[in-house]
Enzyme design. Structure first.
Site, PDB file in Angstrom:
ATOM      1  N   GLY A  88       0.811  -1.208   0.000  1.00  0.00           N
ATOM      2  CA  GLY A  88       0.000   0.000   0.000  1.00  0.00           C
ATOM      3  C   GLY A  88       0.843   1.255   0.000  1.00  0.00           C
ATOM      4  O   GLY A  88       2.066   1.222   0.124  1.00  0.00           O
ATOM      5  N   GLY A  90       2.590   3.767   1.466  1.00  0.00           N
ATOM      6  CA  GLY A  90       3.141   4.028   2.789  1.00  0.00           C
ATOM      7  C   GLY A  90       3.647   5.437   2.977  1.00  0.00           C
ATOM      8  O   GLY A  90       3.838   5.894   4.107  1.00  0.00           O
ATOM      9  N   LYS A 111       3.680  12.587  -2.799  1.00  0.00           N
ATOM     10  CA  LYS A 111       4.618  11.534  -2.402  1.00  0.00           C
ATOM     11  C   LYS A 111       5.574  12.115  -1.368  1.00  0.00           C
ATOM     12  O   LYS A 111       6.294  13.082  -1.627  1.00  0.00           O
ATOM     13  CB  LYS A 111       5.391  11.034  -3.627  1.00  0.00           C
ATOM     14  CG  LYS A 111       6.200   9.776  -3.390  1.00  0.00           C
ATOM     15  CD  LYS A 111       6.746   9.251  -4.710  1.00  0.00           C
ATOM     16  CE  LYS A 111       7.557   7.975  -4.500  1.00  0.00           C
ATOM     17  NZ  LYS A 111       8.088   7.453  -5.785  1.00  0.00           N
ATOM     18  N   ASP A 123       8.298   6.499   8.268  1.00  0.00           N
ATOM     19  CA  ASP A 123       7.875   7.851   8.635  1.00  0.00           C
ATOM     20  C   ASP A 123       6.974   8.490   7.588  1.00  0.00           C
ATOM     21  O   ASP A 123       6.421   9.572   7.816  1.00  0.00           O
ATOM     22  CB  ASP A 123       9.088   8.747   8.903  1.00  0.00           C
ATOM     23  CG  ASP A 123      10.002   8.914   7.693  1.00  0.00           C
ATOM     24  OD1 ASP A 123       9.624   8.487   6.583  1.00  0.00           O
ATOM     25  OD2 ASP A 123      11.103   9.472   7.864  1.00  0.00           O
ATOM     26  N   GLY A 124       6.822   7.847   6.432  1.00  0.00           N
ATOM     27  CA  GLY A 124       5.943   8.381   5.408  1.00  0.00           C
ATOM     28  C   GLY A 124       6.477   9.607   4.700  1.00  0.00           C
ATOM     29  O   GLY A 124       5.768  10.231   3.900  1.00  0.00           O
ATOM     30  N   ARG A 181      -1.836  -0.862  -9.877  1.00  0.00           N
ATOM     31  CA  ARG A 181      -0.694  -1.708 -10.181  1.00  0.00           C
ATOM     32  C   ARG A 181      -1.112  -3.170 -10.274  1.00  0.00           C
ATOM     33  O   ARG A 181      -2.209  -3.538  -9.852  1.00  0.00           O
ATOM     34  CB  ARG A 181       0.353  -1.547  -9.076  1.00  0.00           C
ATOM     35  CG  ARG A 181       0.676  -0.089  -8.736  1.00  0.00           C
ATOM     36  CD  ARG A 181       0.941   0.091  -7.240  1.00  0.00           C
ATOM     37  NE  ARG A 181       1.035   1.510  -6.874  1.00  0.00           N
ATOM     38  CZ  ARG A 181       2.183   2.187  -6.825  1.00  0.00           C
ATOM     39  NH1 ARG A 181       3.320   1.581  -7.106  1.00  0.00           N
ATOM     40  NH2 ARG A 181       2.191   3.462  -6.501  1.00  0.00           N
ATOM     41  N   ASP A 250       4.365  -4.436  -7.464  1.00  0.00           N
ATOM     42  CA  ASP A 250       3.719  -3.224  -6.978  1.00  0.00           C
ATOM     43  C   ASP A 250       4.255  -1.983  -7.686  1.00  0.00           C
ATOM     44  O   ASP A 250       3.733  -0.882  -7.486  1.00  0.00           O
ATOM     45  CB  ASP A 250       3.871  -3.081  -5.462  1.00  0.00           C
ATOM     46  CG  ASP A 250       5.321  -3.120  -5.014  1.00  0.00           C
ATOM     47  OD1 ASP A 250       5.947  -4.186  -5.153  1.00  0.00           O
ATOM     48  OD2 ASP A 250       5.834  -2.092  -4.534  1.00  0.00           O
ATOM     49  N   ASN A 251       5.279  -2.141  -8.526  1.00  0.00           N
ATOM     50  CA  ASN A 251       5.794  -1.039  -9.341  1.00  0.00           C
ATOM     51  C   ASN A 251       5.490  -1.262 -10.821  1.00  0.00           C
ATOM     52  O   ASN A 251       6.163  -0.701 -11.684  1.00  0.00           O
ATOM     53  CB  ASN A 251       7.305  -0.893  -9.151  1.00  0.00           C
ATOM     54  CG  ASN A 251       7.667  -0.451  -7.747  1.00  0.00           C
ATOM     55  OD1 ASN A 251       6.866   0.175  -7.071  1.00  0.00           O
ATOM     56  ND2 ASN A 251       8.859  -0.768  -7.312  1.00  0.00           N
ATOM     57  N   ASP A 260       7.312   4.817 -10.325  1.00  0.00           N
ATOM     58  CA  ASP A 260       8.217   4.612  -9.189  1.00  0.00           C
ATOM     59  C   ASP A 260       9.679   4.630  -9.609  1.00  0.00           C
ATOM     60  O   ASP A 260      10.301   3.596  -9.837  1.00  0.00           O
ATOM     61  CB  ASP A 260       7.875   3.325  -8.443  1.00  0.00           C
ATOM     62  CG  ASP A 260       6.620   3.497  -7.594  1.00  0.00           C
ATOM     63  OD1 ASP A 260       6.403   4.616  -7.096  1.00  0.00           O
ATOM     64  OD2 ASP A 260       5.856   2.543  -7.442  1.00  0.00           O
TER      65      ASP A 260
END
Length: 490
Positions: A88, A90, A111, A123-124, A181, A250-251, A260
């Site tokens: 997901g 993040g 992002k 930490d995002g 994705r 996921d990319n 990405d």
């Protein structure tokens, strides 16, 4: 005036299991580094207003604009071949969707905008270096004509993030046809949620493949469409020497866009086994492996779609395999056609593929620069070959090949000038060379100096033009300038 985003959100109207609603985390002191004004205008946004403090606050996630419906998207993924059932967004939050001036729906995503339920103890946040790298490379890919997510803006946050050391924090505003994705389908397949897979597939068809809505077998056609777009995309990567670096499922975008830009890089000297990513220790995502990995990823997508193909498992598998079987043909056709253009061929003849492969083999043995060899070969079509010979450790290796090449192009009616123009239109002079990107990042991170960044972005916006005043940007790195590893930035 207030900054207005004409949001028309569709993904956030899907069931709650598709995402988590979460607002960006406010930052201390947002400051705009770069706004992509032409892209802003294409999205129906006012560039002048986005460059105000109010605009910077929105682009940093400090203020949520009216009409936004902020979400973090759920997805799973195979990372270096190992399945993770929940990943997901993040460190990314989708603000919403707009319809651009061409009538195309676009995601606007922040992002580095703070933690989400998918952050997995992260930490995002994003550091300045990776934000600048993605801005530079994604916009360079766009200028090269390769399907890609794009960069609308880069903002520094006035805060630091902790990686190996304290680094300036930043936020990238990313624009995509969507952020769906292969891993998005895997998220629901892992939970055996066939109805969610169907809802997702229907959404993807409506958004990316609307011509398939009325066909007899839309889910078969969806897989075929994604296969075709991915095959063509990866072929185009190879034609410019691009290495994604982390082709996890996921990319892998179902829209066929490059997504990405983590430890990505462009090759200098041609080497089919080239790896830059610091985390790709086994070379899984090496330059020449990318077509094979793309097909592997698409096979994972096919597995997710099998329940939609019908109740007869054996028949569904056979149908999926047949669709996947088209990948190699589509990739090869795109790649070989691109290579013929790169060496200035206007027609197809027996022996062309062997002629091209012989050049690539000679380039690999002689550490010839990938980009400049093809660019200078265009000049050799109408003048002497001094510059292209200089790319080879042993110029005689080029001379032997060039004799056969000249005999081949003599069979076609185009003039030398026509051939050079055609070759220059597909062989860039300028790419985001790793040492240049790193120098830009260091100037920004260490000295808060964005002039090198601005100049590099300006040069890369016209990759096929000679730009004599910027010739140095085309040069390969000196031995002490070589960048041997790139990093994902998390």
């Amino acid at each position: 005036m207030t900054v207005h985003f004409p949001f028309q959100n569709s993904y956030s109207a899907l069931p709650d299991s598709f995402f988590a609603r979460v607002a960006p985390t406010p930052v201390a002191a947002p400051r705009l580094i770069k706004l992509n004004r032409p892209l802003a205008a294409q999205l129906g946004l006012d560039p002048d207003l986005l460059e105000t403090p109010e605009g910077a606050a929105i682009l940093a996630g400090k203020t949520v604009p009216e009409g936004a419906d902020p979400i973090a998207m759920a997805y799973a993924g195979h990372q270096f071949g190992h399945f993770v059932p929940q990943l997901g967004d993040g460190r990314a939050i989708l603000l919403g969707e707009v319809i651009d001036r061409d009538g195309i729906r676009r995601d606007i995503q922040l992002k580095g905008s703070g933690p989400t339920p998918f952050s997995r103890r992260g930490d995002g946040r994003a550091a300045l270096g990776p934000v600048l790298r993605e801005y530079i490379v994604s916009e360079a890919m766009y200028a090269l004509g390769i399907p890609t997510t794009r960069s609308l803006a880069a903002v520094v946050t006035g805060e630091h993030v902790i990686r190996e050391s304290a680094l300036p924090g930043a936020v990238l505003t990313r624009v995509a046809s969507s952020h769906i994705r292969v891993g998005t389908f895997q998220f629901f397949a892992a939970r055996r949620d066939t109805e969610a897979i169907r809802r997702l597939a229907d959404h993807v068809i409506a958004r990316h493949y609307p011509e398939l809505r009325e066909v007899e077998r839309p889910y078969h056609a969806l897989l075929a469409g994604v296969v075709a777009r991915q095959a063509e995309l990866v072929a185009r990567w190879l034609l410019v020497g691009f290495i994604h670096g982390v082709m996890n499922t996921d990319n892998s975008s179902v829209s066929g866009e490059t997504i990405d830009y983590g430890p990505c890089a462009f090759m200098d000297a041609y080497n089919p086994a080239q790896v830059f990513s610091s985390i790709d220790e086994m070379g899984r995502y090496a330059y020449a492996n990318q077509p094979r990995i793309a097909l592997w990823n698409l096979t994972r997508l096919a597995e997710c779609l099998l329940p939609l193909f019908g109740s007869e498992q054996e028949k569904a598998v056979a149908e999926a395999q047949d669709i996947l079987g088209a990948f190699s043909e589509i990739f090869s056709a795109t790649y070989q056609a691109g290579l013929r253009k790169k060496i200035g061929l206007f027609s197809v003849r027996d022996g062309d593929e062997a002629l091209i492969q012989d050049l690539l083999d000679a380039m690999a043995k002689n550490q010839a620069d990938f980009t400049l060899t093809f660019r200078k070969l265009g000049e050799a079509a109408s003048a002497d070959a001094t510059d292209v010979r200089a790319q080879f450790v042993e110029p005689a290796a080029f001379d032997e090949w060039a004799g056969r090449w000249r005999a081949r192009i003599a069979l076609e009616p185009q003039s030398a000038a026509e051939r050079q123009a055609a070759m220059h239109a597909v062989n860039p002079m300028f790419i985001p060379r790793n040492h240049r990107v790193e120098a830009v990042i260091q100037a920004a991170v260490n000295n808060d100096d964005y002039a090198p960044f601005e100049e590099l972005v300006q040069v890369l916006a016209k990759p096929f033009e000679d730009q004599p005043e910027y010739t140095a940007y085309a040069d390969p790195p000196l031995p002490d300038q070589r960048v041997l590893q790139t990093f994902c930035g998390t």
